[in-house]
Write an enzyme that holds these catalytic residues in place. Structure first.
Site, mmCIF file in Angstrom:
data_model
loop_
_atom_site.group_PDB
_atom_site.id
_atom_site.type_symbol
_atom_site.label_atom_id
_atom_site.label_comp_id
_atom_site.label_asym_id
_atom_site.label_seq_id
_atom_site.Cartn_x
_atom_site.Cartn_y
_atom_site.Cartn_z
ATOM 1 N N ARG A 42 0.844 -1.185 0.000
ATOM 2 C CA ARG A 42 0.000 0.000 0.000
ATOM 3 C C ARG A 42 0.882 1.239 0.000
ATOM 4 O O ARG A 42 1.949 1.256 0.620
ATOM 5 C CB ARG A 42 -0.932 0.017 1.221
ATOM 6 C CG ARG A 42 -2.055 -1.015 1.169
ATOM 7 C CD ARG A 42 -3.064 -0.656 0.087
ATOM 8 N NE ARG A 42 -4.217 -1.544 0.050
ATOM 9 C CZ ARG A 42 -4.340 -2.592 -0.745
ATOM 10 N NH1 ARG A 42 -3.340 -2.914 -1.562
ATOM 11 N NH2 ARG A 42 -5.442 -3.316 -0.735
ATOM 12 N N HIS A 82 -0.173 -0.296 -10.123
ATOM 13 C CA HIS A 82 -0.982 -1.140 -9.238
ATOM 14 C C HIS A 82 -1.422 -2.421 -9.956
ATOM 15 O O HIS A 82 -2.612 -2.769 -9.992
ATOM 16 C CB HIS A 82 -2.210 -0.388 -8.719
ATOM 17 C CG HIS A 82 -2.708 -0.930 -7.400
ATOM 18 N ND1 HIS A 82 -3.247 -0.144 -6.432
ATOM 19 C CD2 HIS A 82 -2.738 -2.203 -6.896
ATOM 20 C CE1 HIS A 82 -3.596 -0.877 -5.384
ATOM 21 N NE2 HIS A 82 -3.293 -2.149 -5.643
#
Length: 310
Positions: free
Chosen positions: A225, A273
């Site tokens: 993250r 991502h």
């Protein structure tokens, strides 16, 4: 009839609906899957993200909210969500993460960038990388993904240290925990991989002090993250030579704005991502299994610990 509400945008519905229908067809009871079911008639919620539900109180009959992704930080703190919440474990996430992490660890371990980017007629054979057994790797976070990646790297010969909040035992890995274990894990990490969940406790885990504990020239790989890293401290460490490279797949703001300094920094690799994604066919089997368990009175799998946030 078991009513299952799917929440998500049109694209996710189009992707998941046929696979969910196929998985539910094997269940020993009738299932109605829809995006439009009155709240008080819903038995299960399959939560695909980007969904309009902010108030779960009307879902008085629901037994479970099943997330299709591993992350739950955007929903776990919802005070109206009092029924069990399960995150996605499996569904292709582990294998996808193993492949992405292993690829980038090997890339940095072997120094592949020098040859990929250096197609200029210069014969660069002056540096021989160490064997994997001499390249210590540390993984921060020993959840399902951290364990899977750690064991895959250990099978390639890398000595892998795994750090977690509470002590764990994972075959093939040196497992440490707590503040003392954190320093130990950092001190040997020539390659550091972040696979922690996003919680208030993990915000800026890799800050200036933590980076200073890494061996000089270490590589940071973050498929976890964006909030796990202090961005300014990371950039400063790259500029000062404390870190040699950072490969980043997750960011505080996504998509990463074009003006963000990570894009142009010569020691940063940005990936959008993509380290791992849920595969609809495999995820549907996980969802069907949890619903079958619920209807049989068995404990749900992969439930989120609300106090821990994951």
């Amino acid at each position: 009839m078991i009513n299952i509400l799917f929440t998500g945008n049109d694209a996710s519905w189009d992707e998941y609906e046929p696979h969910l229908q196929a998985a539910f067809a094997s269940l020993p009871f009738d299932v109605h899957l829809s995006r439009d079911i009155p709240a008080d008639q819903v038995d299960y919620i399959v939560f695909g993200g980007e969904a309009p539900i902010t108030d779960f109180a009307p879902f008085t009959r629901a037994k479970l909210v099943q997330r299709l992704w591993a992350g739950v930080e955007d929903i776990v703190g919802n005070e109206t969500l009092t029924i069990p919440l399960a995150r996605m474990v499996g569904g292709g996430l582990d294998q996808g993460m193993i492949e992405w992490v292993t690829g980038h660890v090997l890339r940095h371990h072997l120094g592949m960038d020098d040859h990929i980017n250096g197609q200029d007629g210069v014969w660069r054979n002056d540096v021989t990388p160490p064997l994997a057994q001499h390249r210590p790797v540390t993984i921060l976070g020993l959840g399902a993904l951290g364990q899977a990646c750690g064991q895959a790297l250990a099978q390639l010969g890398f000595p892998v240290t795994g750090w977690s909040r509470s002590q764990k035992s994972v075959e093939g890995l040196t497992c440490v925990s707590g503040p003392d274990g954190f320093e130990t894990a950092l001190s040997s990490a020539q390659i550091l991989i972040l696979l922690l969940p996003k919680t208030p406790a993990t915000e800026n885990t890799l800050d200036e002090n933590a980076i200073a504990k890494l061996p000089k020239g270490a590589v940071v790989i973050n498929p976890g993250r964006g909030g796990l890293i202090d961005d300014q401290a990371l950039l400063a460490a790259l500029d000062q030579g404390q870190l040699s490279h950072a490969t980043l797949d997750t960011f505080r703001v996504e998509p990463l704005p074009p003006e963000d300094p990570f894009w142009a920094h010569p020691k940063v690799t940005v990936t959008p991502h993509i380290a791992s994604a849920t595969r609809a066919d495999l995820a549907a089997e996980v969802v069907a299994e949890n619903i079958a368990r619920g209807e049989a009175g068995k404990p749900f799998q992969h439930l989120v610990d609300r106090s821990a946030g994951y």
